[in-house]
Motif scaffolding. Structure first.
Motif, PDB file in Angstrom:
ATOM      1  N   GLY A 165       0.825  -1.209   0.000  1.00  0.00           N
ATOM      2  CA  GLY A 165       0.000   0.000   0.000  1.00  0.00           C
ATOM      3  C   GLY A 165       0.856   1.254   0.000  1.00  0.00           C
ATOM      4  O   GLY A 165       0.581   2.221  -0.720  1.00  0.00           O
ATOM      5  N   ALA A 201       1.160   4.104  -2.979  1.00  0.00           N
ATOM      6  CA  ALA A 201       0.506   5.347  -2.559  1.00  0.00           C
ATOM      7  C   ALA A 201       1.028   6.533  -3.369  1.00  0.00           C
ATOM      8  O   ALA A 201       2.181   6.565  -3.784  1.00  0.00           O
ATOM      9  N   SER A 202       0.139   7.483  -3.564  1.00  0.00           N
ATOM     10  CA  SER A 202       0.526   8.693  -4.303  1.00  0.00           C
ATOM     11  C   SER A 202       0.864   9.799  -3.312  1.00  0.00           C
ATOM     12  O   SER A 202       0.243  10.847  -3.300  1.00  0.00           O
ATOM     13  N   LYS A 262       6.217   8.583   2.741  1.00  0.00           N
ATOM     14  CA  LYS A 262       6.366   7.133   2.713  1.00  0.00           C
ATOM     15  C   LYS A 262       7.429   6.685   3.717  1.00  0.00           C
ATOM     16  O   LYS A 262       7.258   5.687   4.416  1.00  0.00           O
ATOM     17  N   ILE A 265      -4.552  11.345   1.761  1.00  0.00           N
ATOM     18  CA  ILE A 265      -5.028   9.968   1.852  1.00  0.00           C
ATOM     19  C   ILE A 265      -6.528   9.977   2.147  1.00  0.00           C
ATOM     20  O   ILE A 265      -6.984  10.657   3.077  1.00  0.00           O
ATOM     21  N   GLU A 308      -8.271   4.496   2.793  1.00  0.00           N
ATOM     22  CA  GLU A 308      -6.837   4.182   2.841  1.00  0.00           C
ATOM     23  C   GLU A 308      -6.296   4.349   4.255  1.00  0.00           C
ATOM     24  O   GLU A 308      -5.446   3.567   4.698  1.00  0.00           O
ATOM     25  N   TYR A 318      -4.321   1.412   6.307  1.00  0.00           N
ATOM     26  CA  TYR A 318      -3.013   1.532   6.949  1.00  0.00           C
ATOM     27  C   TYR A 318      -3.104   1.243   8.447  1.00  0.00           C
ATOM     28  O   TYR A 318      -2.246   0.562   9.011  1.00  0.00           O
TER      29      TYR A 318
END
Length: 156
Positions: free
Chosen positions: A50, A54-55, A61, A120, A124, A128
């Motif tokens: 994930g 992720a963008s 990150k 997010i 999402e 997480y």
């Protein structure tokens, strides 16, 4: 089995007996060990996949990755400290306190990070959070299984 020679039947019984004896008293079953490892691998893999997809910015990150690693370490460390204390193995109060503090901080960091993450979506965030909690719980369980197995085998 009625048509099989007696020595084959005895051999099968002996193999069945050996299979049940191999697990020492107090040792978790192979199924429980496997389920614990599977939960850990699934939780960590899901979280990391994930994160990879992720963008978000690379620094974000990195934050979520560091929080996961910190949380895993803190959970295992706390489990060890609690169990050591319970079994009468000396644990300093500073180590015990730091273990609790580290776990609380890691859970707070993931919560605060997800709460403040504007990039997010809510589903999402839930993903997480659940992957994080699954990973922490599974890490504690795997560590417990390893310790129980070691203890059971040392008794003999």
């Amino acid at each position: 089995m009625a048509n099989e020679p007696e020595f084959l039947v005895d051999k099968e019984r002996e193999e069945d007996r050996k299979a049940t004896i191999e697990r020492k008293e107090g040792e978790p079953t192979a199924a429980f060990k496997g389920a614990s490892w599977a939960a850990l691998l699934i939780g960590v893999a899901a979280y990391l996949i994930g994160l990879f997809n992720a963008s978000m910015e690379l620094n974000e990150k990195g934050y979520y990755f560091a929080v996961l690693i910190f949380g895993l370490y803190a959970a295992v460390s706390l489990q060890k400290a609690v169990r050591d204390k319970d079994e009468g193995i000396p644990v300093t109060s500073i180590y015990y306190g730091i273990s609790w503090f580290a776990l609380i901080v890691s859970v707070a960091l993931i919560g605060i990070g997800l709460y403040n993450a504007g990039s997010i979506i809510l589903s999402e965030k839930g993903f997480y959070a659940m992957a994080f909690v699954l990973s922490l719980f599974a890490a504690v369980t795997v560590q417990k299984n390893i310790r129980d197995t070691q203890r059971a085998r040392e008794r003999d």
